[in-house]
Design an enzyme around this catalytic site. Structure first.
Site, PDB file in Angstrom:
ATOM      1  N   GLY A 125       0.818  -1.212   0.000  1.00 11.21           N
ATOM      2  CA  GLY A 125       0.000   0.000   0.000  1.00 11.21           C
ATOM      3  C   GLY A 125       0.844   1.250   0.000  1.00 11.21           C
ATOM      4  N   TYR A 148     -23.655  -7.736   8.975  1.00 11.61           N
ATOM      5  CA  TYR A 148     -22.427  -6.980   8.694  1.00 11.61           C
ATOM      6  C   TYR A 148     -22.546  -5.528   9.143  1.00 11.61           C
ATOM      7  CZ  TYR A 148     -18.719  -4.779   5.837  1.00 11.61           C
ATOM      8  OH  TYR A 148     -17.628  -4.073   5.391  1.00 11.61           O
TER       9      TYR A 148
END
Length: 315
Positions: free
Chosen positions: A36, A192
């Site tokens: 990243g 979720y």
């Protein structure tokens, strides 16, 4: 503000920058992978490690952005050694390809910084049918670390220099689901919660480093594994949250770290000699910091390790 400049045991504070915590450190001859690394604290970590003399390989999804980062670094540091390799942490095939190419390159590996991540995105499954935050933030890095470990061990033995594995976690691990890791509901869309799922993936980063420490000690190799909270930083991690992004834009400069400060704890744990021999710890603001009972749960760490191994094994 005085509160942010108050120094801890290390001599550094909330406001310390990555350059400050690595001042005077010579990383020449060391090779590091930073995932990243095409933006935010990953790019700054790459720059500072390169500034100190390390050869840095950026593991990135966006090769065009990585090219821009490399060019910017080379303008400021003409002697910098920076390369980029394509890596999508949400794809096990991409992780395997990256690791295979790196291992076959013959390069050493002294430092692995598992930095890439996504935050609080809407529910989605990865290519491998794993909830996307858990897949990207934890499983991808778990597999990457396992696949690069032999190279790190060989490098450590040959160079006689300590290897370091650094997991960039988050204080958000405190806000995971009640049970810590929902092993039986990782892919349950009906229950979720995007922020709790993010917290779960960051708790996994901490538990991964803790269990890895146990394995490394059992193997008798001179490699450490630690996790850290970089701070709340004004980066594009907030891209999935328009309301939060708006708030960040307004007040971020006052209460949030800039990128130079945000990359500090990562660089401190990766390079500073104060951290030599320290493993299985959680850091924040360039100092050892307390985690939660979940974050120190050895049984939970072992269960996560076995669960993760099952997810990454060839089907």
């Amino acid at each position: 503000m005085w509160l942010f400049s108050k120094k801890g045991v290390s001599g550094f504070s909330w406001s310390s920058t990555a350059e400050q915590v690595t001042h005077g450190i010579d990383a020449t001859g060391l090779t590091a992978i930073v995932t990243g690394a095409s933006s935010g604290i990953g790019a700054e970590t790459t720059r500072v490690l390169a500034l100190r003399g390390a050869h840095v390989i950026m593991g990135v999804r966006n090769m065009a952005a990585a090219k821009d980062v490399k060019e910017t670094i080379l303008k400021d540091i003409p002697s910098a050694k920076v390369d980029a390799m394509e890596l999508d942490l949400s794809s096990l095939d991409s992780v395997k390809k990256f690791a295979s190419e790196f291992n076959s390159s013959g390069r050493p590996l002294n430092i692995l910084i598992n930095n890439a991540g996504i935050m609080a995105c809407p529910f989605k499954l990865s290519k491998d049918n794993i909830e996307l935050q858990f897949a990207t933030n934890h499983i991808g890095h778990f597999l990457l670390t396992n696949l690069l470990l032999d190279t790190m061990k060989k490098t450590t033995r040959k160079s006689k220099k300590e290897g370091r594995i650094v997991n960039v976690a988050s204080e958000a691990h405190r806000f995971t689901y009640t049970e810590g890791i929902r092993f039986d509901k990782i892919n349950d869309e009906s229950s979720y919660n995007n922020w709790r799922a993010y917290g779960q993936s960051k708790l996994a980063n901490i538990l991964h480093a803790n269990q890895l420490t146990k394995h490394l000690k059992e193997d008798g190799v001179d490699i450490t594994a630690n996790s850290l909270h970089p701070g709340t930083i004004t980066t594009n991690l907030f891209r999935y949250n328009n309301a939060v992004n708006s708030i960040v834009s307004v007040i971020g400069r006052v209460i949030m770290k800039n990128v130079q400060q945000g990359a500090a704890t990562t660089c401190y744990v990766a390079l500073n000699p104060q951290v030599k021999g320290v493993s299985g710890e959680y850091f924040s603001d360039n100092n050892v910091y307390k985690t939660t009972p979940h974050g120190k749960d050895a049984d939970l760490a072992k269960k996560l390790w076995d669960f993760s191994m099952n997810l990454v094994k060839p089907k």
